[in-house]
Design a protein around this motif. Sequence first.
Motif, PDB file in Angstrom:
ATOM      1  N   ALA A 131     -28.464  21.046 -56.564  1.00  0.00           N
ATOM      2  CA  ALA A 131     -29.853  21.179 -57.034  1.00  0.00           C
ATOM      3  C   ALA A 131     -29.935  20.620 -58.456  1.00  0.00           C
ATOM      4  CB  ALA A 131     -30.316  22.628 -56.936  1.00  0.00           C
ATOM      5  N   LEU A 132     -30.445  21.392 -59.412  1.00  0.00           N
ATOM      6  CA  LEU A 132     -30.590  20.867 -60.774  1.00  0.00           C
ATOM      7  C   LEU A 132     -29.386  21.187 -61.650  1.00  0.00           C
ATOM      8  CD1 LEU A 132     -34.370  21.488 -61.595  1.00  0.00           C
ATOM      9  CD2 LEU A 132     -33.253  19.373 -60.885  1.00  0.00           C
ATOM     10  N   LEU A 133     -28.318  21.622 -61.013  1.00  0.00           N
ATOM     11  CA  LEU A 133     -27.121  21.996 -61.767  1.00  0.00           C
ATOM     12  C   LEU A 133     -26.079  20.881 -61.659  1.00  0.00           C
ATOM     13  CD1 LEU A 133     -26.668  24.792 -63.110  1.00  0.00           C
ATOM     14  CD2 LEU A 133     -25.175  25.353 -61.193  1.00  0.00           C
ATOM     15  N   ARG A 134     -25.484  20.532 -62.791  1.00  0.00           N
ATOM     16  CA  ARG A 134     -24.367  19.585 -62.760  1.00  0.00           C
ATOM     17  C   ARG A 134     -23.159  20.264 -63.393  1.00  0.00           C
ATOM     18  NH1 ARG A 134     -25.723  15.115 -65.986  1.00  0.00           N
ATOM     19  NH2 ARG A 134     -24.160  15.644 -67.542  1.00  0.00           N
ATOM     20  N   VAL A 135     -22.084  20.365 -62.633  1.00  0.00           N
ATOM     21  CA  VAL A 135     -20.888  21.081 -63.099  1.00  0.00           C
ATOM     22  C   VAL A 135     -19.739  20.088 -63.244  1.00  0.00           C
ATOM     23  CG1 VAL A 135     -19.213  22.895 -62.543  1.00  0.00           C
ATOM     24  CG2 VAL A 135     -21.641  23.230 -62.029  1.00  0.00           C
ATOM     25  N   THR A 136     -19.187  20.041 -64.430  1.00  0.00           N
ATOM     26  CA  THR A 136     -18.051  19.157 -64.705  1.00  0.00           C
ATOM     27  C   THR A 136     -16.836  20.025 -65.015  1.00  0.00           C
ATOM     28  OG1 THR A 136     -19.626  17.613 -65.712  1.00  0.00           O
ATOM     29  CG2 THR A 136     -17.266  17.179 -66.056  1.00  0.00           C
ATOM     30  N   TYR A 137     -15.841  19.911 -64.189  1.00  0.00           N
ATOM     31  CA  TYR A 137     -14.625  20.718 -64.358  1.00  0.00           C
ATOM     32  C   TYR A 137     -13.691  20.080 -65.383  1.00  0.00           C
ATOM     33  CZ  TYR A 137     -14.992  23.988 -60.362  1.00  0.00           C
ATOM     34  OH  TYR A 137     -15.331  24.999 -59.503  1.00  0.00           O
ATOM     35  N   PHE A 138     -12.955  20.922 -66.102  1.00  0.00           N
ATOM     36  CA  PHE A 138     -11.853  20.426 -66.929  1.00  0.00           C
ATOM     37  C   PHE A 138     -10.664  21.372 -66.766  1.00  0.00           C
ATOM     38  CE2 PHE A 138     -14.599  23.075 -69.613  1.00  0.00           C
ATOM     39  CZ  PHE A 138     -13.702  23.967 -70.184  1.00  0.00           C
ATOM     40  N   LYS A 139      -9.485  20.792 -66.942  1.00  0.00           N
ATOM     41  CA  LYS A 139      -8.255  21.551 -66.734  1.00  0.00           C
ATOM     42  C   LYS A 139      -7.927  22.388 -67.959  1.00  0.00           C
ATOM     43  CE  LYS A 139      -3.516  20.441 -65.339  1.00  0.00           C
ATOM     44  NZ  LYS A 139      -2.636  19.302 -65.085  1.00  0.00           N
ATOM     45  N   THR A 140      -7.434  23.608 -67.742  1.00  0.00           N
ATOM     46  CA  THR A 140      -6.939  24.428 -68.852  1.00  0.00           C
ATOM     47  C   THR A 140      -5.426  24.626 -68.706  1.00  0.00           C
ATOM     48  OG1 THR A 140      -7.096  26.640 -67.867  1.00  0.00           O
ATOM     49  CG2 THR A 140      -9.144  25.685 -68.761  1.00  0.00           C
ATOM     50  N   GLN A 141      -4.829  25.223 -69.706  1.00  0.00           N
ATOM     51  CA  GLN A 141      -3.364  25.382 -69.725  1.00  0.00           C
ATOM     52  C   GLN A 141      -2.914  26.710 -69.088  1.00  0.00           C
ATOM     53  OE1 GLN A 141      -1.230  22.887 -70.994  1.00  0.00           O
ATOM     54  NE2 GLN A 141      -3.198  21.847 -70.805  1.00  0.00           N
ATOM     55  N   HIS A 142      -3.859  27.479 -68.574  1.00  0.00           N
ATOM     56  CA  HIS A 142      -3.567  28.829 -68.093  1.00  0.00           C
ATOM     57  C   HIS A 142      -2.399  28.877 -67.090  1.00  0.00           C
ATOM     58  CE1 HIS A 142      -4.226  32.941 -66.931  1.00  0.00           C
ATOM     59  NE2 HIS A 142      -4.664  32.644 -65.724  1.00  0.00           N
ATOM     60  N   LEU A 143      -2.318  27.874 -66.208  1.00  0.00           N
ATOM     61  CA  LEU A 143      -1.270  27.897 -65.177  1.00  0.00           C
ATOM     62  C   LEU A 143      -0.208  26.825 -65.413  1.00  0.00           C
ATOM     63  CD1 LEU A 143      -3.413  28.522 -61.944  1.00  0.00           C
ATOM     64  CD2 LEU A 143      -2.018  30.166 -63.190  1.00  0.00           C
ATOM     65  N   GLU A 144      -0.193  26.278 -66.604  1.00  0.00           N
ATOM     66  CA  GLU A 144       0.750  25.186 -66.882  1.00  0.00           C
ATOM     67  C   GLU A 144       2.131  25.744 -67.228  1.00  0.00           C
ATOM     68  OE1 GLU A 144      -0.039  21.788 -66.409  1.00  0.00           O
ATOM     69  OE2 GLU A 144      -1.621  22.929 -65.435  1.00  0.00           O
ATOM     70  N   ARG A 145       2.765  26.357 -66.252  1.00  0.00           N
ATOM     71  CA  ARG A 145       4.130  26.864 -66.444  1.00  0.00           C
ATOM     72  C   ARG A 145       5.059  26.152 -65.477  1.00  0.00           C
ATOM     73  NH1 ARG A 145       2.606  32.812 -65.395  1.00  0.00           N
ATOM     74  NH2 ARG A 145       4.743  32.855 -64.638  1.00  0.00           N
ATOM     75  N   PRO A 146       6.208  25.674 -65.978  1.00  0.00           N
ATOM     76  CA  PRO A 146       7.106  24.883 -65.118  1.00  0.00           C
ATOM     77  C   PRO A 146       7.445  25.573 -63.802  1.00  0.00           C
ATOM     78  CG  PRO A 146       7.883  24.884 -67.393  1.00  0.00           C
ATOM     79  CD  PRO A 146       6.712  25.819 -67.348  1.00  0.00           C
ATOM     80  N   LYS A 147       7.656  26.885 -63.863  1.00  0.00           N
ATOM     81  CA  LYS A 147       8.026  27.615 -62.653  1.00  0.00           C
ATOM     82  C   LYS A 147       6.910  27.551 -61.603  1.00  0.00           C
ATOM     83  CE  LYS A 147      10.485  31.903 -61.657  1.00  0.00           C
ATOM     84  NZ  LYS A 147      10.799  33.241 -62.124  1.00  0.00           N
ATOM     85  N   LEU A 148       5.670  27.686 -62.064  1.00  0.00           N
ATOM     86  CA  LEU A 148       4.538  27.625 -61.132  1.00  0.00           C
ATOM     87  C   LEU A 148       4.388  26.216 -60.554  1.00  0.00           C
ATOM     88  CD1 LEU A 148       1.773  29.759 -62.911  1.00  0.00           C
ATOM     89  CD2 LEU A 148       3.300  30.416 -61.045  1.00  0.00           C
ATOM     90  N   LYS A 149       4.610  25.210 -61.406  1.00  0.00           N
ATOM     91  CA  LYS A 149       4.495  23.817 -60.936  1.00  0.00           C
ATOM     92  C   LYS A 149       5.577  23.524 -59.896  1.00  0.00           C
ATOM     93  CE  LYS A 149       0.921  22.774 -63.241  1.00  0.00           C
ATOM     94  NZ  LYS A 149      -0.354  22.721 -62.520  1.00  0.00           N
ATOM     95  N   THR A 150       6.771  24.054 -60.128  1.00  0.00           N
ATOM     96  CA  THR A 150       7.859  23.845 -59.173  1.00  0.00           C
ATOM     97  C   THR A 150       7.514  24.493 -57.836  1.00  0.00           C
ATOM     98  OG1 THR A 150       9.407  23.925 -61.001  1.00  0.00           O
ATOM     99  CG2 THR A 150      10.341  24.188 -58.796  1.00  0.00           C
ATOM    100  N   GLN A 151       6.976  25.692 -57.930  1.00  0.00           N
ATOM    101  CA  GLN A 151       6.686  26.474 -56.729  1.00  0.00           C
ATOM    102  C   GLN A 151       5.435  25.992 -55.989  1.00  0.00           C
ATOM    103  OE1 GLN A 151       8.853  29.079 -56.307  1.00  0.00           O
ATOM    104  NE2 GLN A 151       8.069  29.719 -54.331  1.00  0.00           N
ATOM    105  N   PHE A 152       4.403  25.629 -56.739  1.00  0.00           N
ATOM    106  CA  PHE A 152       3.095  25.384 -56.114  1.00  0.00           C
ATOM    107  C   PHE A 152       2.523  23.993 -56.388  1.00  0.00           C
ATOM    108  CE2 PHE A 152       3.375  29.959 -57.129  1.00  0.00           C
ATOM    109  CZ  PHE A 152       3.361  30.473 -55.834  1.00  0.00           C
ATOM    110  N   GLY A 153       3.235  23.159 -57.139  1.00  0.00           N
ATOM    111  CA  GLY A 153       2.751  21.807 -57.415  1.00  0.00           C
ATOM    112  C   GLY A 153       1.423  21.822 -58.152  1.00  0.00           C
ATOM    113  N   SER A 154       0.606  20.786 -57.904  1.00  0.00           N
ATOM    114  CA  SER A 154      -0.660  20.679 -58.650  1.00  0.00           C
ATOM    115  C   SER A 154      -1.723  21.647 -58.145  1.00  0.00           C
ATOM    116  CB  SER A 154      -1.189  19.249 -58.584  1.00  0.00           C
ATOM    117  OG  SER A 154      -1.419  18.912 -57.239  1.00  0.00           O
TER     118      SER A 154
END
Length: 266
Positions: A131-154
């Motif tokens: 509708a009249l809403l435009r949403v632009t996503y941006f990445k945060t560092q909240h889940l930027e942990r090596p262990k999580l990336k290894t386990q769950f990728g992007s």
Amino acid sequence: MPDEIIVLGSSSGLPTERRFAPGYALTAAGKLFLLDCGAPASTLLYRYQLDPVDVEAIFLSHWHMDHVASLGLFLSQNRLLKRLGPLAVYGPRGTRGKVRRLLSDSFLLADELGYPLNLTNIECNESYQEALLRVTYFKTQHLERPKLKTQFGSKATACGMVIDGPGWRVVYSGDLSSSQELGPYIEGCDLLIHEMAHLPPEEVATFAATAKIPHVLISHIGPEFDEAPEKIVEAFAGIYRGQLTVAEDGTRVALKSTSRQKKQVS
Ligand SMILES: [Zn+2]
């Protein structure tokens, strides 16, 4: 229906007697949207005379349970309410599969919901129009942990959002590791919804003052401030001179352009 944010839940990941998990109803030009869907967001809509079948789209910041736990119930609730109109769900990579599994794990099939369910894995820095809403996503560092990336990728991606409505801009922090992450996305922001589950209030106040944010809505409030939100107000005093709202469940904030006020904040 005025353009506004209604805080459905203002707690951190740990809901309390006073606060439910994070979720925000957003009305824009007569249309209803949800930012995150913490439990029991779908039920809480009734408390504010809002109808689940009127929700046009849900924008999820990330898949931590405090932000999504009401989604499954919301989808089945809309089926029982005999919703006909389409529902869009946006979220980080993996969202399409997760929602489909959520349905199939509770013995529901997407094509038997009775309404079209449009699922989108967002791309960061892309804009999505509803509708009249435009949403632009941006990445945060909240889940930027090596262990999580290894386990769950992007799929282990957490996001914030820049939300443009008719004449106003809201920035929703999602979950962060630092307020500074918002720096590139804050221009023209009329209202910043900022989490307080992972950061000290002084850091948020300093960021908001430096970035000249006209209005800050503090939410996602951790246990240390649950019964003492005035401590957040005290921490902001002397640092931030814009408008500060500390959320309670049910807090409403009208959405409007603050370009005139912006010049007064210095
Ligand atoms: Zn959270």
